[in-house]
Design a protein around this motif. Structure first.
Motif, short mmCIF file in Angstrom:
data_model
loop_
_atom_site.label_atom_id
_atom_site.label_comp_id
_atom_site.label_asym_id
_atom_site.label_seq_id
_atom_site.Cartn_x
_atom_site.Cartn_y
_atom_site.Cartn_z
N PHE A 158 0.97 -1.29 -0.05
CA PHE A 158 -0.10 0.12 -0.02
C PHE A 158 0.91 1.26 -0.15
O PHE A 158 1.82 1.43 0.95
CB PHE A 158 -0.96 -0.16 1.01
CG PHE A 158 -1.83 -1.16 1.32
CD1 PHE A 158 -2.78 -1.37 0.95
CD2 PHE A 158 -1.11 -2.24 2.12
CE1 PHE A 158 -3.64 -2.76 1.07
CE2 PHE A 158 -1.79 -3.39 2.54
CZ PHE A 158 -3.03 -3.79 1.91
N ASP A 159 0.54 2.22 -0.78
CA ASP A 159 1.39 3.54 -0.98
C ASP A 159 0.35 4.72 -0.59
O ASP A 159 1.11 5.66 -0.83
CB ASP A 159 2.08 3.57 -2.12
CG ASP A 159 1.27 3.88 -3.38
OD1 ASP A 159 -0.17 4.12 -3.40
OD2 ASP A 159 1.64 3.68 -4.65
N GLY A 160 -0.77 4.64 0.05
CA GLY A 160 -1.56 5.57 0.30
C GLY A 160 -2.38 5.76 -0.99
O GLY A 160 -3.56 6.41 -0.73
N ASP A 161 -2.19 5.72 -2.33
CA ASP A 161 -2.99 6.01 -3.49
C ASP A 161 -3.42 4.64 -3.88
O ASP A 161 -4.51 4.63 -4.72
CB ASP A 161 -2.29 6.80 -4.55
CG ASP A 161 -1.79 8.28 -3.92
OD1 ASP A 161 -2.70 8.94 -3.11
OD2 ASP A 161 -0.73 8.47 -4.12
N SER A 162 -2.71 3.50 -3.96
CA SER A 162 -3.06 2.34 -4.46
C SER A 162 -2.49 1.20 -3.79
O SER A 162 -1.83 1.25 -2.77
CB SER A 162 -2.28 2.14 -5.93
OG SER A 162 -0.91 2.45 -5.67
N ALA A 163 -2.97 0.02 -3.97
CA ALA A 163 -2.70 -1.18 -3.28
C ALA A 163 -2.51 -2.51 -4.40
O ALA A 163 -2.95 -2.35 -5.31
CB ALA A 163 -3.64 -1.49 -2.36
N SER A 164 -1.31 -3.47 -4.06
CA SER A 164 -1.12 -4.20 -4.99
C SER A 164 -0.81 -5.64 -4.14
O SER A 164 -0.67 -5.76 -2.97
CB SER A 164 0.21 -4.01 -5.72
OG SER A 164 0.10 -3.04 -6.48
N CYS A 165 -1.05 -6.78 -4.68
CA CYS A 165 -0.78 -8.00 -4.22
C CYS A 165 0.07 -8.86 -5.14
O CYS A 165 -0.06 -8.80 -6.18
CB CYS A 165 -2.16 -8.81 -4.12
SG CYS A 165 -1.75 -10.47 -3.48
N VAL A 166 1.24 -9.49 -4.66
CA VAL A 166 1.97 -10.14 -5.07
C VAL A 166 2.36 -11.40 -4.67
O VAL A 166 2.25 -11.44 -3.33
CB VAL A 166 3.42 -9.38 -5.47
CG1 VAL A 166 4.35 -10.13 -6.15
CG2 VAL A 166 3.57 -8.06 -5.70
N SER A 167 2.61 -12.70 -5.41
CA SER A 167 2.75 -13.93 -4.80
C SER A 167 3.72 -14.42 -5.72
O SER A 167 3.77 -14.19 -6.99
CB SER A 167 1.47 -14.67 -4.90
OG SER A 167 1.73 -16.00 -4.30
N ASN A 168 4.45 -15.46 -5.28
CA ASN A 168 5.34 -16.23 -5.87
C ASN A 168 5.06 -17.70 -6.05
O ASN A 168 5.75 -18.53 -6.56
CB ASN A 168 6.72 -16.11 -5.56
CG ASN A 168 7.26 -16.71 -4.30
OD1 ASN A 168 6.41 -17.20 -3.60
ND2 ASN A 168 8.44 -16.84 -3.95
N HIS A 169 3.92 -18.26 -5.43
CA HIS A 169 3.60 -19.56 -5.32
C HIS A 169 1.87 -19.91 -5.60
O HIS A 169 1.51 -19.05 -4.74
CB HIS A 169 4.14 -20.11 -4.12
CG HIS A 169 4.12 -21.80 -4.04
ND1 HIS A 169 5.11 -22.39 -4.51
CD2 HIS A 169 3.11 -22.46 -3.36
CE1 HIS A 169 4.82 -23.64 -4.44
NE2 HIS A 169 3.77 -23.94 -3.71
N PRO A 170 1.66 -20.87 -6.26
CA PRO A 170 2.15 -21.74 -7.11
C PRO A 170 2.93 -21.08 -8.32
O PRO A 170 3.87 -21.84 -9.03
CB PRO A 170 1.11 -23.00 -7.51
CG PRO A 170 -0.06 -21.87 -7.35
CD PRO A 170 0.05 -21.07 -6.25
N ARG A 171 2.60 -19.82 -8.77
CA ARG A 171 3.29 -19.05 -9.75
C ARG A 171 3.39 -17.88 -9.26
O ARG A 171 2.84 -17.19 -8.49
CB ARG A 171 2.39 -19.20 -11.21
CG ARG A 171 1.25 -18.90 -11.03
CD ARG A 171 0.09 -19.02 -12.23
NE ARG A 171 -1.04 -18.31 -12.09
CZ ARG A 171 -1.53 -17.26 -12.18
NH1 ARG A 171 -0.47 -16.49 -12.47
NH2 ARG A 171 -2.72 -16.78 -12.15
N VAL A 172 4.43 -17.16 -10.12
CA VAL A 172 4.58 -15.64 -9.97
C VAL A 172 3.27 -14.84 -10.66
O VAL A 172 3.26 -15.19 -11.66
CB VAL A 172 5.87 -15.36 -10.45
CG1 VAL A 172 5.97 -13.67 -10.36
CG2 VAL A 172 7.05 -15.91 -9.74
N CYS A 173 2.83 -14.12 -9.63
CA CYS A 173 1.76 -13.25 -10.23
C CYS A 173 1.52 -12.12 -9.46
O CYS A 173 2.21 -11.82 -8.22
CB CYS A 173 0.54 -13.95 -10.43
SG CYS A 173 -0.17 -14.62 -8.41
N ALA A 174 0.94 -11.02 -10.00
CA ALA A 174 0.85 -9.72 -9.24
C ALA A 174 -0.54 -9.22 -9.73
O ALA A 174 -0.89 -9.27 -11.04
CB ALA A 174 1.63 -8.56 -9.58
#
Length: 251
Positions: free
Chosen positions: A117-133
């Motif tokens: 979270f940066d105050g303006d936006s939010a993201s989710c990242v994972s590397n298992h079972p595959r890399v995705c964001a």
């Protein structure tokens, strides 16, 4: 085997309200919530073994939390997940840009789910079972050691409690801490099958895990309001759930 519930960009006061439990071996050395000596604008507890953290904020309004992905077959001889949080908090790239860059070397870390979270936006990242964001849509979200918003019993309990708090228009955080202190095991029929066996699935099914060797070490709440102010509150626990105090910081 943690649990996180959060409300992103849906509350009239709180741009972000995030609460979660950190479950870890009690023998792993950790420092309590504080301004870091080597980075005073970061407010977080600290893993003294690898140097990162599980959940924290920067006074600029950046926040992050990481959970492991539960898969006993996955390789663990990689970099510590806690460095993902500290790297983001010490940087200045927007969440989407940071997430895109992270995907290129996500495989060097132990299996993780990371919320940014940066105050303006939010993201989710994972590397298992595959890399995705992905970008995180405004709303109520929950995360444990599987996919984002997976309907695990502990995730449902945490998000239900947060929704009830939002609906009540409450300003007292105590009901949220009480919900994360719930030790009631989930019924067997509701348990996920993550390859660790039924007995262990039962033991780690409630939001709060009590144990002599492994269990809930901290409950942490982060609130970032729409005026640029924030707070972070941490309650710490020792072996067998023994309370070890609370720290609250505002910025």
């Amino acid at each position: 085997m943690c649990v996180v519930a959060l409300a992103w960009d849906i509350h009239p006061r709180w741009r972000l309200l995030l609460i979660g439990n950190r479950d870890e071996a009690h023998a792993r050395p950790s420092a309590p919530l504080a301004h870091w000596a080597d980075a005073p604008e970061i407010l977080a507890g600290r893993d003294l073994e690898a140097g990162g953290t599980w959940m924290g904020v920067h006074e600029s309004g950046r926040a992050a939390v990481v959970t492991n992905v539960r898969d006993p077959r996955a390789a663990q001889e990689r970099a510590s997940r806690g460095l993902l949080v500290s790297d983001f908090l010490s940087g200045d790239a927007p969440t989407k840009q940071h997430a895109e860059a992270l995907q290129r070397n996500a495989g060097r870390y132990r299996p993780f789910n990371l919320l940014l979270f940066d105050g303006d936006s939010a993201s989710c990242v994972s590397n298992h079972p595959r890399v995705c964001a992905c970008e995180l849509a405004p709303g109520l979200h929950g995360l444990s050691n599987g996919n984002l918003d997976a309907t695990w019993p502990k995730v449902r309990r945490a998000t239900t409690a947060l929704q009830a708090w939002l609906d009540a228009g409450d300003s007292d955080f105590e009901p949220l801490f009480a919900a994360l202190a719930d030790e009631t095991p989930a019924p067997d029929a509701e348990l996920p099958d993550t390859g660790i066996g039924l007995e262990l699935e039962r033991r780690v099914s409630p939001p709060f895990v009590r144990g002599a060797i492994y269990g809930t070490r901290a409950t942490t709440l982060i609130g970032l309001d729409r005026d640029g102010n924030g707070c972070i509150i941490e309650r710490r626990f020792g072996a067998d759930g023994e309370p070890q105090g609370q720290i609250a910081l505002r910025f």
